[in-house]
Motif scaffolding. Structure first.
Motif, PDB file in Angstrom:
ATOM      1  N   SER A 101      52.545  37.225  -0.736  1.00 11.71           N
ATOM      2  CA  SER A 101      52.774  38.594  -1.169  1.00 11.71           C
ATOM      3  C   SER A 101      54.092  38.656  -1.922  1.00 11.71           C
ATOM      4  N   ALA A 102      54.229  39.657  -2.789  1.00  9.44           N
ATOM      5  CA  ALA A 102      55.457  39.838  -3.559  1.00  9.44           C
ATOM      6  C   ALA A 102      56.239  41.062  -3.108  1.00  9.44           C
ATOM      7  N   THR A 103      55.782  41.745  -2.035  1.00  7.06           N
ATOM      8  CA  THR A 103      56.454  42.956  -1.581  1.00  7.06           C
ATOM      9  C   THR A 103      56.632  42.948  -0.076  1.00  7.06           C
ATOM     10  N   VAL A 104      57.579  43.757   0.371  1.00  9.79           N
ATOM     11  CA  VAL A 104      57.780  44.040   1.791  1.00  9.79           C
ATOM     12  C   VAL A 104      57.962  45.557   1.926  1.00  9.79           C
ATOM     13  N   PRO A 105      57.475  46.156   2.995  1.00  9.21           N
ATOM     14  CA  PRO A 105      56.644  45.529   4.026  1.00  9.21           C
ATOM     15  C   PRO A 105      55.230  45.311   3.521  1.00  9.21           C
ATOM     16  N   ASP A 106      54.603  44.272   4.056  1.00 11.66           N
ATOM     17  CA  ASP A 106      53.226  43.989   3.681  1.00 11.66           C
ATOM     18  C   ASP A 106      52.583  43.158   4.783  1.00 11.66           C
ATOM     19  N   ARG A 107      51.251  43.189   4.792  1.00 13.03           N
ATOM     20  CA  ARG A 107      50.504  42.435   5.800  1.00 13.03           C
ATOM     21  C   ARG A 107      49.497  41.536   5.092  1.00 13.03           C
ATOM     22  N   LYS A 108      49.360  40.335   5.604  1.00  9.27           N
ATOM     23  CA  LYS A 108      48.340  39.416   5.122  1.00  9.27           C
ATOM     24  C   LYS A 108      47.636  38.801   6.330  1.00  9.27           C
ATOM     25  N   THR A 109      46.329  38.650   6.208  1.00  7.21           N
ATOM     26  CA  THR A 109      45.535  38.007   7.251  1.00  7.21           C
ATOM     27  C   THR A 109      45.051  36.671   6.704  1.00  7.21           C
ATOM     28  N   VAL A 110      45.469  35.602   7.352  1.00  6.34           N
ATOM     29  CA  VAL A 110      45.074  34.254   6.936  1.00  6.34           C
ATOM     30  C   VAL A 110      43.884  33.824   7.785  1.00  6.34           C
ATOM     31  N   LYS A 111      42.728  33.680   7.156  1.00  2.00           N
ATOM     32  CA  LYS A 111      41.523  33.252   7.867  1.00  2.00           C
ATOM     33  C   LYS A 111      41.294  31.769   7.637  1.00  2.00           C
ATOM     34  N   PHE A 112      40.806  31.073   8.659  1.00  2.24           N
ATOM     35  CA  PHE A 112      40.628  29.622   8.565  1.00  2.24           C
ATOM     36  C   PHE A 112      39.604  29.153   9.595  1.00  2.24           C
ATOM     37  N   ARG A 113      39.112  27.964   9.409  1.00  6.34           N
ATOM     38  CA  ARG A 113      38.211  27.335  10.372  1.00  6.34           C
ATOM     39  C   ARG A 113      38.966  26.188  11.031  1.00  6.34           C
ATOM     40  N   PRO A 114      39.303  26.297  12.311  1.00  2.00           N
ATOM     41  CA  PRO A 114      40.090  25.265  12.977  1.00  2.00           C
ATOM     42  C   PRO A 114      39.412  23.895  12.935  1.00  2.00           C
ATOM     43  N   LEU A 115      40.249  22.876  12.821  1.00  2.00           N
ATOM     44  CA  LEU A 115      39.768  21.493  12.826  1.00  2.00           C
ATOM     45  C   LEU A 115      40.161  20.768  14.102  1.00  2.00           C
ATOM     46  N   SER A 116      41.082  21.359  14.855  1.00  2.09           N
ATOM     47  CA  SER A 116      41.526  20.752  16.110  1.00  2.09           C
ATOM     48  C   SER A 116      42.034  21.850  17.029  1.00  2.09           C
ATOM     49  N   PHE A 117      42.522  21.437  18.206  1.00  2.00           N
ATOM     50  CA  PHE A 117      43.120  22.396  19.141  1.00  2.00           C
ATOM     51  C   PHE A 117      44.622  22.532  18.912  1.00  2.00           C
ATOM     52  N   PHE A 118      45.134  21.940  17.849  1.00  2.00           N
ATOM     53  CA  PHE A 118      46.576  21.953  17.597  1.00  2.00           C
ATOM     54  C   PHE A 118      46.901  22.580  16.235  1.00  2.00           C
ATOM     55  N   THR A 119      46.176  23.615  15.881  1.00  2.00           N
ATOM     56  CA  THR A 119      46.409  24.320  14.619  1.00  2.00           C
ATOM     57  C   THR A 119      47.822  24.901  14.617  1.00  2.00           C
ATOM     58  N   SER A 120      48.508  24.792  13.461  1.00  2.00           N
ATOM     59  CA  SER A 120      49.880  25.307  13.359  1.00  2.00           C
ATOM     60  C   SER A 120      49.999  26.234  12.154  1.00  2.00           C
ATOM     61  N   TYR A 121      51.101  26.959  12.101  1.00  2.00           N
ATOM     62  CA  TYR A 121      51.334  27.882  10.996  1.00  2.00           C
ATOM     63  C   TYR A 121      52.801  27.852  10.593  1.00  2.00           C
ATOM     64  N   THR A 122      53.082  28.314   9.371  1.00  2.68           N
ATOM     65  CA  THR A 122      54.445  28.455   8.850  1.00  2.68           C
ATOM     66  C   THR A 122      54.489  29.658   7.930  1.00  2.68           C
ATOM     67  N   ILE A 123      55.557  30.462   8.077  1.00  4.33           N
ATOM     68  CA  ILE A 123      55.808  31.592   7.182  1.00  4.33           C
ATOM     69  C   ILE A 123      57.166  31.372   6.535  1.00  4.33           C
ATOM     70  N   VAL A 124      57.236  31.485   5.213  1.00  2.00           N
ATOM     71  CA  VAL A 124      58.497  31.327   4.486  1.00  2.00           C
ATOM     72  C   VAL A 124      58.755  32.603   3.688  1.00  2.00           C
ATOM     73  N   CYS A 125      60.044  32.931   3.503  1.00  2.91           N
ATOM     74  CA  CYS A 125      60.422  34.188   2.847  1.00  2.91           C
ATOM     75  C   CYS A 125      61.549  33.963   1.842  1.00  2.91           C
ATOM     76  N   ALA A 126      61.545  34.773   0.773  1.00  2.17           N
ATOM     77  CA  ALA A 126      62.646  34.731  -0.180  1.00  2.17           C
ATOM     78  C   ALA A 126      63.939  35.203   0.476  1.00  2.17           C
ATOM     79  N   ASP A 127      63.845  36.183   1.376  1.00  4.34           N
ATOM     80  CA  ASP A 127      65.002  36.685   2.110  1.00  4.34           C
ATOM     81  C   ASP A 127      64.960  36.127   3.529  1.00  4.34           C
ATOM     82  N   PRO A 128      65.877  35.238   3.885  1.00  4.97           N
ATOM     83  CA  PRO A 128      65.845  34.662   5.239  1.00  4.97           C
ATOM     84  C   PRO A 128      66.064  35.686   6.346  1.00  4.97           C
TER      85      PRO A 128
END
Length: 266
Positions: A101-128
Motif C-alpha cells: 500500500s502507498a497510504t496509511v492508515p490502510d488494511r491489506k489481507t494477504v491470502k495464501f495456501r500454506p505449504l508447511s506448519f511453519f508459515t512466517s510473515y514480514t511487514i516492512v514500512c517506509a516509516d519505522p
C-alpha cells in the motif's frame, strides 16, 4: 488640430454654389466637424486604455491560474524491499504471497495456501515508527511499531487451526501513521489499566484521548474506529508471507521486533 473660421470658410466655398454664403450654416457645419474629430480621438483613447487593461488582466488571470495549481507533492518514500525469502527457516522459505500500500492508515489481507506448519510473515514500512496491527490466522494479534527491520513472526504446528494445510488462509495487516493516538501500557496500573485515566471509555478502549494497544485486538470495532478518525496520508508499506513444504523454524525464534500479543481468549 483646430481650424479657424477663415479656414472653414475657404474649405466650404469650394462646395457651394455662387451667391451670398450662409455664415451660420458654415459655422454649424464646422462645429459638427470638430465634434466628430473629438469623438474619434476619444474612442481611440478608450480603445488604447482597454487594450492596456486587458493586457494587465491577462497577466492577472495567468497568475491566478498558477496560484490555483496544486502544490508540487514531495515524493513518497518507498517501503523497503521485501526479502525474497525468510532466512530464519531451515532451509530458507521463499515468498509465496504479498500485498502493498502507498497510504496509511490502510488494511491489506494477504491470502495464501500454506505449504508447511511453519508459515512466517514480514511487514516492512517506509516509516519505522508507523504502527503495525496484525490479526493472524490463529485468531491472535500483535500491535507494535514497524521498526527499521520490520515486523516478523511465524507459526508452530501446535498453534495453527485445524485443516491448516487443506484450506486457503489469510493474515490481516493494518498500518497506521506514527502519530496515531495509541496508548502504550502504563507501569503501575495494576489489573485495571483504566484506573490511571482522567477520562475513560472502557467500551471503546479509550483513555485520555488515546486507544489502548490491547483494545485494538481484544475489542471488536475499536481498531476500525481509530482508523476512521485518523487522517489518510502517504506512507508506503508491504506485507509478505513465506513458506515451503519442508520448512522448519528454529526454536527459540530470534526476536526481530518487540510486540504486544493478545490471544483470542484475551
Amino acid at each position: 488640430m483646430n481650424y479657424t473660421e477663415e479656414q472653414l470658410r475657404a474649405a466650404l466655398a469650394e462646395h457651394i454654389t455662387p451667391g451670398s454664403p450662409d455664415v451660420q450654416q458654415i459655422v454649424r457645419q464646422g462645429q459638427r466637424m470638430k465634434r466628430r474629430r473629438r469623438a474619434r480621438l476619444t474612442l481611440g483613447s478608450l480603445a488604447a486604455a482597454a487594450t492596456a487593461l486587458l493586457g494587465v488582466q491577462g497577466v492577472w488571470v495567468s497568475t491566478a491560474q498558477v496560484a490555483q495549481r496544486p502544490p508540487t507533492t514531495a515524493p513518497v518514500p518507498a517501503a523497503p524491499s521485501l526479502p525474497p525469502e525468510d532466512t530464519r527457516a531451515v532451509p530458507p522459505a521463499p515468498l509465496i504471497a504479498s500485498q502493498s500500500s502507498a497510504t496509511v492508515p490502510d488494511r491489506k489481507t494477504v491470502k495464501f495456501r500454506p505449504l508447511s506448519f511453519f508459515t512466517s510473515y514480514t511487514i516492512v514500512c517506509a516509516d519505522p515508527d508507523a504502527w503495525v496491527v496484525i490479526r493472524s490466522w490463529g485468531g491472535s494479534g500483535t500491535v507494535s511499531r514497524c521498526g527499521r527491520r520490520g515486523v516478523s513472526g511465524s507459526e508452530r504446528k501446535e498453534s495453527v487451526p485445524s485443516g491448516w494445510l487443506q484450506h486457503t488462509q489469510q493474515i490481516e495487516v493494518w498500518v497506521l501513521p506514527a502519530d496515531a493516538p495509541i496508548l502504550e501500557p502504563r507501569r503501575g496500573a495494576g489489573s485495571d489499566p483504566y484506573a490511571t485515566c482522567a477520562v475513560a471509555r472502557k467500551d471503546a478502549g479509550w483513555c485520555d484521548g488515546k486507544y489502548w494497544k490491547v483494545a485494538l485486538i481484544r475489542q471488536p470495532g475499536v481498531l476500525e474506529k481509530l482508523v476512521e478518525e485518523t487522517r489518510s496520508r502517504p506512507g508506503a508499506w508491504a506485507a509478505a508471507v513465506y513458506d515451503r513444504a519442508d520448512a522448519t523454524i528454529p526454536d527459540p525464534l530470534p526476536t526481530v521486533t518487540r510486540t504486544v500479543t493478545v490471544n483470542p481468549s484475551g
